[in-house]
Write an enzyme that holds these catalytic residues in place. Structure first.
Site, PDB file in Angstrom:
ATOM      1  N   ASP A 297       0.862  -1.173   0.000  1.00 32.69           N
ATOM      2  CA  ASP A 297       0.000   0.000   0.000  1.00 32.69           C
ATOM      3  C   ASP A 297       0.906   1.234   0.000  1.00 32.69           C
ATOM      4  OD1 ASP A 297      -2.359   1.596   0.389  1.00 32.69           O
ATOM      5  OD2 ASP A 297      -1.780   1.768   2.489  1.00 32.69           O
TER       6      ASP A 297
ATOM      7  N   ASP B 150      -7.055  -2.316   3.499  1.00 34.95           N
ATOM      8  CA  ASP B 150      -6.082  -3.352   3.142  1.00 34.95           C
ATOM      9  C   ASP B 150      -6.435  -4.712   3.736  1.00 34.95           C
ATOM     10  OD1 ASP B 150      -4.396  -1.504   1.788  1.00 34.95           O
ATOM     11  OD2 ASP B 150      -3.586  -0.841   3.702  1.00 34.95           O
TER      12      ASP B 150
ATOM     13  N   ASP C  22      -1.531  -0.926   5.955  1.00 35.80           N
ATOM     14  CA  ASP C  22      -1.809  -0.459   7.315  1.00 35.80           C
ATOM     15  C   ASP C  22      -3.249  -0.004   7.514  1.00 35.80           C
ATOM     16  OD1 ASP C  22      -1.796   1.905   5.847  1.00 35.80           O
ATOM     17  OD2 ASP C  22      -1.013   3.073   7.534  1.00 35.80           O
TER      18      ASP C  22
END
Length: 784
Positions: free
Chosen positions: A473, A676, A672
């Site tokens: 990410d 996700d 995080d």
């Protein structure tokens, strides 16, 4: 329009009529309730209502209007899904009831979102472990005492010692080890030989042989007599093996139980209560389950949006990081869509519910995480793979030993053959087998914690060594996750510090994350701020006000266009900044363009170095982000990332993971955010940044406490070392015993004139366990 009073009046008459007959109708479920049966009741607006159960009473008390208005009848009937059960080791097995797996014999586990119920298998195994341990400790003292210089057998007497060992070993083998025998029998019946087959044969043979040797020692030739003439027994081996295997099983069950924590954390994101606006205009807090499609709810400042819907009144900014992962809030006005679980800013919204219950995006994310965790089959233990060929080999050797002694051995050849066959089965089951993997994992997780690596799943640590593709990410993983002031461009007529003072003083009155970044940037440059008057925030565009006697505006190009301010002199700079992943904010003073502020979510200091190390280790790195393509490409270019997937919602990130896995790649996902979580759960290895959302931490097998990518490099080093250590442990666990198998079969009889010494068998088992523990402890000195 519906009249609550009229309806309540009708209910009052209905209840009065019912009371006259000695019964009442439950307003929640419609059942007839006898008034003298001691059932719960509740007074509401002058009427007493009676209920068939406490549950109906509590549901009514939480939202009387829902039931009295007839609104509850509009709730669609949804058939309750039956709970399905699957095997954690063989996920292709799905049953509609709990029970043992037909392949491996393990207990089937419920699929879907977890329920807050005790894990009965964990409770049962823990109880059986303590019984096993309580019996195994005195057994080891009785049997190994003479080897350690404790003449226990001389004190008690060899015969009595054997009977004491029989009494201590019997509850361990016949009660505690029963689940192992059941699994072992299933493995034999289905032909899927594994660790349980080996444990069943070894423990069973050791116990049965020892029982016969204790109760009928005269059946054995004199050569089998020990120091006191007693036939050697293996009770302690059977009990110790069982206790050690329980250690590994309990650790594994506890790890699997924690996989449901991610889903529980997700379910907590949706508020339990929503403020419903009723048809007569009054407002009432109602349980979320009573909010139906078409209802209007009020979302006050700072509250979580309860449902997926459309804004019908109000204006506010909403934190949608739940979906996009991006920290900047999104402006919402009439007609805009909002998602349940996202957080409202400092405005008030009225939302018409469009999707409720299991139809909301948050519910779909919950289901995605649940299905991803189910579909991820645990890696088969290396011990099982070794056992797959070791078991048939041992059985063949035992049969050949029996036949060989029967045909070629001295009299009584049958007894010699039987003893040789049983000895092979006993020595083939190493005590250290149940210890080989858990001891390495426990040591490795302790070493990882010292370096900021928290390992939640042993299987994740095991799989990480094989990863060839890493999906990362952007926000909070590659970048800091919060905007910072990076550039200040000024018109020649304005000193830089004055421009920054005017802009930051204005922005100090705003609660926007970009405003906070500008104020922090001014403070870092020691710029003193002043007060602001006539402050106004224009949603989606910017802010304006009077600072130090001057009219100041800070906003985007649309705001400048509305005020007829010519910003062409800064347009080229703004576009260049955007190409480099920055957000440009125009500043105008007294109706004239004064400067440009650039803000960016800066790349973490060691991200580039970590990606270079991963590339050197043969890992392909892909960025998957909810941010726009321009910003994503700018970050990817700066870091040398191989591939970019921008504008990714949670479903798309999970789909990307599944596509790469279908191509045969071993995929790790690092993130995080809540958005996700499905991808973290779907990946072969989920890696969470310790600075992120609780849901991400719970969905991942590994957490990096320091929240930087260099932790992944350290984690791979730890993973490879742990896997190597487990293989070495299994060599020690099987090695001594594999050497002992031909000796137990009688290979050395022509040279020595005797079969395998019981002391040698005991020494081999003890030595293998000591070797395993000593080898695993080497991981504590691993350099990461």
């Amino acid at each position: 329009m519906f009249s609550a009073d009229a309806h309540g009046h009708a209910h009052h008459h209905a209840h009065a009529d019912a009371a006259a007959s000695g019964t009442a109708i439950d307003p929640v479920c419609g059942m007839t309730v006898k008034l003298d049966a001691g059932k719960p009741s509740l007074d509401y607006q002058g009427t007493t209502y009676h209920f068939c159960s406490q549950r109906c009473h509590d549901r009514f008390g939480a939202d009387p209007w829902f039931f009295l208005s007839g609104h509850s009848k509009n709730k669609p009937k949804v058939a309750k899904k039956a709970t399905l059960y699957t095997c954690p080791m063989d996920p292709e097995i799905v049953r509609d009831a709990p029970g043992p797996c037909p392949i491996c014999g393990m207990a089937l586990e419920p699929m879907g979102a977890p329920v807050d119920a005790p894990n009965h298998e964990l409770i049962d195994f823990t109880r059986r472990f303590w019984v096993s341990l309580a019996c195994a400790v005195p057994l080891v003292i009785l049997s190994m005492g003479p080897m350690l210089g404790l003449p226990i057998r001389d004190w008690i007497g060899g015969r009595l010692t054997a009977y004491l060992e029989l009494i201590l070993a019997t509850p361990v083998v016949l009660w505690a080890a029963r689940p192992f025998f059941e699994r072992g029998w299933v493995s034999v019946r289905t032909g899927h030989y594994n660790m349980w087959t080996l444990i069943m044969l070894g423990v069973g043979a050791a116990y049965l042989y020892s029982v016969v040797a204790t109760l009928f020692p005269s059946l054995f030739p004199m050569e089998f007599g020990g120091h006191h003439g007693d036939v050697a027994v293996y009770f302690e081996a059977a009990a110790v093996i069982v206790a050690l295997v329980f250690v590994g099983q309990i650790l594994e069950l506890r790890a699997r139980e924690r996989t449901g924590d991610a889903i529980r954390a997700l379910m907590k994101l949706a508020p339990k209560i929503a403020r419903r606006i009723q048809p007569d205009g009054t407002e009432q807090d109602a349980p979320l389950e009573n909010i139906l499609a078409g209802d209007h709810v009020r979302v006050r400042p700072g509250e979580a949006v309860p449902v997926d819907g459309i804004v019908t009144e109000g204006r506010s900014s909403v934190d949608e990081s739940l979906i996009t992962g991006e920290p900047l809030p999104v402006e919402k006005t009439q007609g805009a869509g909002v998602t349940g679980g996202t957080v409202n800013g400092n405005g008030t919204l009225v939302v018409r519910a469009e999707k409720v219950g299991s139809d909301t995006v948050l519910s779909q994310i919950v289901e995605m995480v649940a299905s991803a965790q189910r579909s991820r089959a645990p890696i088969q233990k290396l011990a099982d793979r070794v056992s797959g060929w070791f078991v048939p080999t041992v059985v063949i050797v035992a049969v050949l030993a029996f036949v060989g002694w029967l045909l070629l051995g001295p009299q009584p050849s049958f007894v010699y053959g039987l003893v040789a066959a049983v000895s092979v089965l006993i020595i083939a089951c190493p005590c250290a087998l149940g210890l080989a993997t858990p001891i390495s994992i426990m040591t490795a997780t302790g070493r990882g914690a010292q370096s900021g690596l928290l390992v939640r799943e042993a299987a994740a640590l095991e799989r990480l060594a094989a990863v060839d593709t890493l999906i990362v990410d952007k926000t909070g993983t590659l970048t800091e996750g919060r905007p910072r002031l990076t550039d200040v461009l000024v018109h020649p007529a304005f000193p830089e510090n004055r421009l920054l003072m005017l802009a930051a003083s204005l922005e100090r009155a705003s609660e926007h994350p970009l405003a906070e970044a500008i104020v922090a940037g001014a403070a870092a440059r020691d710029v003193l701020l002043t007060s602001v008057t006539d402050f106004e925030a224009i949603n989606g565009k910017g802010v304006s006000g009077k600072v130090d006697g001057e009219t100041v505006m800070a906003g985007n190009a649309a705001m400048m266009a509305d005020a007829a301010i010519d910003i062409t002199s800064f347009a080229g700079h703004a576009e260049s900044l955007r190409q480099n992943g920055r957000t440009a904010l125009y500043i105008a003073v007294n109706g004239q363009p004064a400067g440009l502020l650039a803000l960016a979510d800066e790349i973490k200091l060691n991200a580039a170095e970590a990606i270079r190390a991963l590339h050197a280790d043969g890992v392909r790195v892909i960025m998957a982000t909810g941010d726009n393509a321009v910003t994503a490409q700018a970050v990817a270019k700066a870091l040398g990332i191989d591939e970019v997937a921008a504008d990714q919602l949670p479903q798309a990130k999970k789909a990307l993971v599944e596509r790469l896995k279908a191509e045969g790649r071993v995929v790790a996902m690092a993130g995080d955010g809540i958005n996700d979580a499905p991808a973290l759960a779907a990946a072969d290895v989920g890696i969470a940044m310790g600075t992120g959302a609780d849901v991400a931490l719970e969905s991942a097998g590994i957490t990096l406490l320091k929240g930087d990518l260099s932790g992944i490099v350290r984690a791979r080093t730890l993973s490879k070392a742990t896997l190597s250590n487990i293989r070495q442990n299994l060599f020690f666990a099987f090695g001594y015993n594999a050497i002992g198998v031909p000796v137990a079969a009688g290979l050395l009889y022509p040279l020595t004139g005797s079969l395998l010494s019981p002391m040698l068998a005991a020494a081999a088992m003890s030595l293998s366990s000591v070797s395993v523990v000593a080898n695993a402890l080497r991981l504590r000195r691993l350099k990461l």
